[in-house]
Design a protein around this motif. Structure first.
Motif, PDB file in Angstrom:
ATOM      1  N   PHE A 107      16.165 133.817  27.113  1.00  0.00           N
ATOM      2  CA  PHE A 107      16.917 133.520  27.955  1.00  0.00           C
ATOM      3  C   PHE A 107      18.438 133.346  27.830  1.00  0.00           C
ATOM      4  CE2 PHE A 107      18.529 130.411  31.360  1.00  0.00           C
ATOM      5  CZ  PHE A 107      17.965 130.881  32.437  1.00  0.00           C
ATOM      6  N   ASP A 108      19.267 134.147  28.665  1.00  0.00           N
ATOM      7  CA  ASP A 108      20.763 134.168  28.316  1.00  0.00           C
ATOM      8  C   ASP A 108      21.416 133.258  29.711  1.00  0.00           C
ATOM      9  OD1 ASP A 108      23.166 134.777  28.089  1.00  0.00           O
ATOM     10  OD2 ASP A 108      23.040 136.960  28.660  1.00  0.00           O
ATOM     11  N   ALA A 109      21.707 132.112  28.975  1.00  0.00           N
ATOM     12  CA  ALA A 109      22.219 131.319  30.207  1.00  0.00           C
ATOM     13  C   ALA A 109      23.500 131.725  30.672  1.00  0.00           C
ATOM     14  CB  ALA A 109      22.287 129.789  29.472  1.00  0.00           C
ATOM     15  N   THR A 110      24.530 132.625  29.951  1.00  0.00           N
ATOM     16  CA  THR A 110      25.615 132.966  30.428  1.00  0.00           C
ATOM     17  C   THR A 110      25.391 133.781  31.781  1.00  0.00           C
ATOM     18  OG1 THR A 110      25.675 135.181  29.138  1.00  0.00           O
ATOM     19  CG2 THR A 110      26.441 133.095  28.119  1.00  0.00           C
ATOM     20  N   ASP A 124      18.326 126.642  26.718  1.00  0.00           N
ATOM     21  CA  ASP A 124      18.255 127.127  25.450  1.00  0.00           C
ATOM     22  C   ASP A 124      17.770 128.721  25.458  1.00  0.00           C
ATOM     23  OD1 ASP A 124      15.575 127.120  26.008  1.00  0.00           O
ATOM     24  OD2 ASP A 124      14.849 125.598  24.674  1.00  0.00           O
ATOM     25  N   GLU A 125      17.305 129.145  24.444  1.00  0.00           N
ATOM     26  CA  GLU A 125      17.035 130.645  24.270  1.00  0.00           C
ATOM     27  C   GLU A 125      15.495 130.826  25.084  1.00  0.00           C
ATOM     28  OE1 GLU A 125      15.898 131.827  20.264  1.00  0.00           O
ATOM     29  OE2 GLU A 125      15.175 129.884  19.782  1.00  0.00           O
ATOM     30  N   ILE A 267      13.955 141.222  36.070  1.00  0.00           N
ATOM     31  CA  ILE A 267      14.711 140.173  35.288  1.00  0.00           C
ATOM     32  C   ILE A 267      16.014 139.748  36.052  1.00  0.00           C
ATOM     33  CG2 ILE A 267      16.044 140.049  33.270  1.00  0.00           C
ATOM     34  CD1 ILE A 267      13.098 140.219  32.737  1.00  0.00           C
ATOM     35  N   ASP A 268      16.623 140.533  36.885  1.00  0.00           N
ATOM     36  CA  ASP A 268      17.911 140.392  37.451  1.00  0.00           C
ATOM     37  C   ASP A 268      17.513 139.493  38.679  1.00  0.00           C
ATOM     38  OD1 ASP A 268      19.526 141.902  35.971  1.00  0.00           O
ATOM     39  OD2 ASP A 268      19.494 143.749  37.431  1.00  0.00           O
ATOM     40  N   ALA A 269      16.449 139.656  39.485  1.00  0.00           N
ATOM     41  CA  ALA A 269      16.312 138.831  40.581  1.00  0.00           C
ATOM     42  C   ALA A 269      15.725 137.232  40.046  1.00  0.00           C
ATOM     43  CB  ALA A 269      15.137 139.608  41.380  1.00  0.00           C
ATOM     44  N   ALA A 270      15.056 137.447  38.798  1.00  0.00           N
ATOM     45  CA  ALA A 270      14.698 136.050  38.254  1.00  0.00           C
ATOM     46  C   ALA A 270      15.911 135.276  37.972  1.00  0.00           C
ATOM     47  CB  ALA A 270      13.860 136.639  36.999  1.00  0.00           C
ATOM     48  N   TYR A 271      16.888 135.809  37.246  1.00  0.00           N
ATOM     49  CA  TYR A 271      18.238 135.025  36.977  1.00  0.00           C
ATOM     50  C   TYR A 271      18.752 134.537  38.117  1.00  0.00           C
ATOM     51  CZ  TYR A 271      18.365 135.829  31.835  1.00  0.00           C
ATOM     52  OH  TYR A 271      18.051 135.900  30.611  1.00  0.00           O
ATOM     53  N   LYS A 272      18.787 135.379  39.327  1.00  0.00           N
ATOM     54  CA  LYS A 272      19.234 135.049  40.653  1.00  0.00           C
ATOM     55  C   LYS A 272      18.468 133.672  41.223  1.00  0.00           C
ATOM     56  CE  LYS A 272      21.368 139.307  41.935  1.00  0.00           C
ATOM     57  NZ  LYS A 272      21.254 140.722  42.652  1.00  0.00           N
TER      58      LYS A 272
END
Length: 342
Positions: A107-110, A124-125, A267-272
């Motif tokens: 996981f990239d919190a940035t 966290d990661e 992945i992109d939609a998951a972060y959104k």
């Protein structure tokens, strides 16, 4: 050969002519993400609050699979590398299981626009917290005095009005561990808790499944129980006489977390999706009745019924090491169900 070349040229030309139209259609088409979600209140809250916010802000459609935590782990394990959903939602025990079995993308919190609004301990990661949980003692102030701690539950006047549940939920597990610690046990030794419960079992008011406890309290079949603040707030909103007591040994805190499934193709939609869940507007909406989530976004003012004024205060609450608890919990569940049934 010339015919073949002509056909290729025609196809290439058609593709070139069609490309702008295709691109416009793709830009207008919503992406989608599939999230595992706890059945019941969580599913309802995310359907009514998160889904429209995600579509409005990110043009991402939310699909949900209602699954309890253990079922999420089992379904992913059976998927053979083709994840059945893009995101997990888990409490601490199953979260550790998922880490140990390699079920999450790093996981990239940035990548979260709302990262700075989250306490440092929440990301966290492997994932990020989406809701806080605070566990202690609920009681009916019109029926029993305020208990000072878990030891009081085994004395009059509380014991005859006590409702208990087992290790099937996180709040049940941590409460019974805290009871064990009061009577000389530890995070991995729950024998003292079971021994004390056996002594008073004929006197207590109710033994129930976790989902049944709010109803038993509302119906007056018990007037004191260990539970979380979300249950207390929800029952109070229904007009039930109920208050939350922080045990003298301290309230217990944990976070429900979101994780991206290993092998997800969205992945992109998951972060959104995750970014939307922890955003200020959504967290404010989830804190309101009838959902009563404890928010994790620092920009959201906490409700008056919580035993802290800021998320930073949760750092002094009791926490547990689920890497130690997980290997023992299955046997605890089985034993409680066998020995405590009335």
């Amino acid at each position: 050969m010339s015919l073949s070349l002509t056909r290729r040229a025609l196809l290439a030309g058609a593709a070139t002519l069609a490309a702008p139209g295709i691109a416009r259609a793709q830009r207008g088409r919503a992406a989608s993400v599939t999230a595992a979600i706890y059945p019941g209140a969580w599913e309802e809250a995310f359907r009514e609050t998160v889904a429209p916010a995600l579509k409005r802000a990110q043009n991402v459609e939310l699909e949900m699979q209602p699954l309890f935590a253990v079922d999420q782990i089992a379904k992913f394990a059976a998927s053979r590398g083709v994840p059945p959903f893009d995101c997990f939602v888990l409490d601490p025990g199953p979260r550790i299981t998922g880490i140990e079995r390699g079920m999450y993308e790093r996981f990239d919190a940035t990548r979260l626009a709302n990262r700075t609004a989250l306490p440092g301990l929440l990301a966290d990661e492997w994932g990020v917290g989406c809701a806080a949980q605070v566990v202690g003692i609920a009681y009916n102030p019109k029926k029993v005095p305020k208990p000072s701690g878990y030891a009081d539950l085994f004395k009059d006047p509380w014991v005859s009005r006590l409702g208990i549940t087992g290790f099937g939920t996180t709040f049940g597990t941590v409460s019974l561990i805290e009871i064990a610690k009061v009577f000389g046990g530890s995070e991995t030794n729950i024998e003292p808790a079971l021994a004390e419960l056996k002594k008073v079992l004929p006197r207590i008011a109710a033994v129930g499944a976790p989902a049944a406890m709010p109803g038993l309290f509302q119906q007056g079949q018990c007037d004191v129980m260990y539970t979380n603040t979300q249950t207390v707030t929800t029952l109070r909103d229904r007009g039930v006489d109920i208050e939350f007591a922080v045990p003298e040994t301290g309230a217990t805190a944990f976070f429900t977390t979101l994780h991206i499934a290993k092998g997800s193709e969205n992945i992109d939609a998951a972060y959104k999706y995750i970014d939307t869940v922890v955003s200020k507007g959504v967290q404010e909406a989830l804190q309101k009745p009838p959902y009563n989530f404890v928010p994790v976004n620092k920009e959201v003012a906490l409700g008056a019924g919580l035993p802290m004024r800021s998320l930073d205060e949760m750092a002094r609450f009791v926490t547990h090491d689920w890497a130690k608890i997980n290997p023992l919990r299955g046997a605890w569940i089985e034993r409680f169900n066998r020995e405590m049934a009335k």
